[in-house]
Design an enzyme around this catalytic site. Structure first.
Site, PDB file in Angstrom:
ATOM      1  N   ASN A   1      -0.716  11.238 -45.665  1.00 27.04           N
ATOM      2  CA  ASN A   1      -0.870  10.175 -46.665  1.00 27.04           C
ATOM      3  C   ASN A   1       0.490   9.515 -46.898  1.00 27.04           C
ATOM      4  OD1 ASN A   1      -2.618   8.768 -48.546  1.00 27.04           O
ATOM      5  ND2 ASN A   1      -1.480   9.769 -50.182  1.00 27.04           N
ATOM      6  N   LYS A   2       0.515   8.543 -47.788  1.00 26.57           N
ATOM      7  CA  LYS A   2       1.726   7.758 -48.062  1.00 26.57           C
ATOM      8  C   LYS A   2       2.951   8.642 -48.267  1.00 26.57           C
ATOM      9  CE  LYS A   2       1.984   4.233 -48.077  1.00 26.57           C
ATOM     10  NZ  LYS A   2       2.366   3.663 -46.740  1.00 26.57           N
TER      11      LYS A   2
ATOM     12  N   ARG B   1      -2.450  -0.259 -36.289  1.00 27.53           N
ATOM     13  CA  ARG B   1      -1.625   0.686 -37.072  1.00 27.53           C
ATOM     14  C   ARG B   1      -1.971   2.091 -36.562  1.00 27.53           C
ATOM     15  NH1 ARG B   1      -1.390   0.105 -43.402  1.00 27.53           N
ATOM     16  NH2 ARG B   1       0.558   1.239 -43.077  1.00 27.53           N
TER      17      ARG B   1
ATOM     18  N   ARG C   1      -5.089  -3.204 -46.244  1.00 22.54           N
ATOM     19  CA  ARG C   1      -4.428  -1.914 -46.035  1.00 22.54           C
ATOM     20  C   ARG C   1      -5.274  -0.800 -46.667  1.00 22.54           C
ATOM     21  NH1 ARG C   1      -3.712  -0.887 -50.774  1.00 22.54           N
ATOM     22  NH2 ARG C   1      -2.902   1.186 -50.300  1.00 22.54           N
ATOM     23  N   GLY C   2      -4.838   0.456 -46.396  1.00 24.85           N
ATOM     24  CA  GLY C   2      -5.624   1.603 -46.872  1.00 24.85           C
ATOM     25  C   GLY C   2      -6.608   1.975 -45.776  1.00 24.85           C
ATOM     26  N   ALA C   3      -6.821   3.294 -45.612  1.00 23.69           N
ATOM     27  CA  ALA C   3      -7.532   3.791 -44.430  1.00 23.69           C
ATOM     28  C   ALA C   3      -8.943   3.204 -44.240  1.00 23.69           C
ATOM     29  CB  ALA C   3      -7.549   5.310 -44.469  1.00 23.69           C
TER      30      ALA C   3
ATOM     31  N   ASP D   1      -4.856   9.221 -45.262  1.00 20.91           N
ATOM     32  CA  ASP D   1      -5.031   8.374 -44.081  1.00 20.91           C
ATOM     33  C   ASP D   1      -5.664   9.152 -42.940  1.00 20.91           C
ATOM     34  OD1 ASP D   1      -2.647   7.120 -45.673  1.00 20.91           O
ATOM     35  OD2 ASP D   1      -3.620   5.571 -44.480  1.00 20.91           O
TER      36      ASP D   1
HETATM   37  O1  MRU Z   1       0.457   1.836 -45.826  1.00 17.78           O
HETATM   38  P1  MRU Z   1      -0.818   1.791 -46.615  1.00 17.78           P
HETATM   39  O2  MRU Z   1      -0.693   1.042 -47.901  1.00 17.78           O
HETATM   40  O3  MRU Z   1      -2.002   1.342 -45.797  1.00 17.78           O
HETATM   41  O4  MRU Z   1      -1.071   3.322 -46.991  1.00 17.78           O
HETATM   42  C1  MRU Z   1      -2.219   3.652 -47.693  1.00 17.78           C
HETATM   43  C2  MRU Z   1      -2.213   5.046 -48.157  1.00 17.78           C
HETATM   44  O5  MRU Z   1      -1.356   5.839 -47.830  1.00 17.78           O
HETATM   45  C3  MRU Z   1      -3.373   5.463 -48.988  1.00 17.78           C
HETATM   46  O6  MRU Z   1      -2.992   6.475 -49.889  1.00 17.78           O
HETATM   47  C4  MRU Z   1      -4.440   6.006 -48.038  1.00 17.78           C
HETATM   48  O7  MRU Z   1      -4.877   5.030 -47.126  1.00 17.78           O
HETATM   49  C5  MRU Z   1      -5.540   6.576 -48.779  1.00 17.78           C
HETATM   50  S1  MRU Z   1      -6.552   5.365 -49.508  1.00 17.78           S
HETATM   51  C6  MRU Z   1      -8.005   5.566 -48.707  1.00 17.78           C
END
Ligand code: MRU
Length: 374
Positions: A264-265, A107, A60-62, A254
């Site tokens: 973002n989250k 995603r 996970r994470g962008a 993201d």
């Molecule tokens: O749902 P996730 O855990 O993939 O979400 C990740 C985030 O929101 C991070 O803050 C985001 O990807 C930035 S990290 C490069």
């Protein structure tokens, strides 16, 4: 200190690794759903299982899902060839395009995933030679992206550290550390660099709802790196800022849209509003691969919904099973609330569409140089 004077440490953890050639290799993923209790590595030999693991957030994470997607495309190319080794080049490319779509769609919110697939399909089209040679070129491209993101983290760490130095109490939301890329992270990169360079830092990690990425993952990797920290409820952030307990907020992204809006989250927007109210700088750290110059603003970005996960994490057993969960995984922070944007090419305060256009052009130039050097 200048950015180049800071020390960049090794990442405390790495979420993914490719092993072997395109013909016999496989992708290894650290299962982030089992952290922090269990460090379990999963082995992937097909694109389909990588797609499943992207969807269930094992990776996970962008940036990390962009890199995992690029390796999944290598596995998809191998799968196409395993189905029929006699395919002509145009037939192979056409079947590869079909196999790539579910990877790109795994995603919807982080731009890195569809952008990596689109770019690598274009490279496949341009690569000379047979389907086998194209598959080898796709692996080289995935490894190139892997290395690029690693180096980008180090640069973000140095630029971010130079901007943040003197601000000791830092608040972050979600997990944007070593687990989201192949280097030391995005938002956590400046923190690791400050810590490794002997600066005093203390991190408040919002637990992050609905999936507890802050509680489970940020705390796990900060502990591994020996960075002092505390986890807090997302709803504690505003109160802490009101009491003067935060010197700066730093989060990842993201997607950064053409007008500077940051996706973002979920909960990031509330943190940004509180930061503005209390004059706390709100900093976003993201590699250029997260910049989406083709999407005008945050309202145009598809926001993923995860009601099943939300029920699993949010709803205690005593609550009726039929309870509906409102569970957007992300939200939009308008550009006006962003004090500074840090990428691998520098820091800008108050990013606007002109600067972001220039950065997008720089990103294209860097990618082209990278492709030419391969
Ligand atoms: O749902 P996730 O855990 O993939 O979400 C990740 C985030 O929101 C991070 O803050 C985001 O990807 C930035 S990290 C490069």
């Amino acid at each position: 200190m200048r950015p180049e004077d800071f020390t960049v440490p090794e990442p405390p953890v790495t979420p993914l690794r490719w092993q072997g050639s395109w013909r016999d290799g496989h992708l290894r993923l650290l299962d982030q759903t089992r952290l922090p209790r269990h460090e379990t590595w999963l082995e992937h030999h097909t694109a389909e299982t990588v797609i499943d693991d992207i969807q269930r957030l094992a990776v996970r994470g962008a940036p990390a899902i962009g890199i995992a997607g690029a390796y999944a495309l290598v596995l998809a190319a191998r799968g196409v060839l395993a189905g029929d080794a006699t395919l002509s080049r145009p037939e192979f490319l056409s079947r590869l395009g079909v196999a790539a779509q579910p990877i790109a769609d795994a995603r919807p919110t982080a731009v890195n995933l569809p952008a990596a697939i689109e770019r690598h399909l274009r490279l496949a089209d341009e690569a000379p030679g047979s389907p086998e040679q194209i598959a080898a070129a796709l692996l080289a491209a995935a490894e190139g992206l892997d290395r690029y993101e690693l180096a980008a983290c180090a640069a973000i760490g140095r630029y971010g550290a130079a901007w943040l130095q003197g601000r000791h109490r830092l608040l972050t939301h979600c997990n944007a550390g070593a687990l989201v890329t192949t280097g030391i992270g995005t938002a956590l990169a400046p923190i690791y660099v400050l810590h490794a360079s002997g600066e005093e830092v203390f991190v408040y990690a919002d637990e992050s709802r609905p999936l507890l990425q802050g509680l489970r993952l940020t705390a796990y990797e900060l502990a591994k790196a020996g960075v002092p920290h505390a986890v807090q409820a997302d709803s504690a952030a505003a109160g802490l800022m009101r009491r003067g307990g935060v010197d700066a907020v730093i989060v990842g992204a993201d997607r950064v849209c053409a007008n500077g809006d940051v996706v973002n989250k979920v909960g990031t927007y509330s943190v940004a509003l509180a930061a503005q109210r209390h004059d706390v700088p709100f900093v976003v750290a993201a590699p250029l691969s997260t910049l989406d110059a083709t999407t005008a603003g945050g309202d145009d970005v598809p926001i993923e919904d995860r009601p099943a996960d939300a029920r699993a994490y949010l709803v205690p057993e005593a609550v009726p099973a039929a309870l509906e969960a409102h569970a957007p995984a992300f939200d939009v922070t308008p550009a006006a609330l962003v004090s500074a944007l840090v990428s691998e090419v520098g820091v800008v305060e108050k990013p606007d569409k002109y600067l972001l256009k220039a950065w997008a052009e720089q990103a294209r130039a860097l990618q082209t140089a990278d492709d030419a050097g391969r």
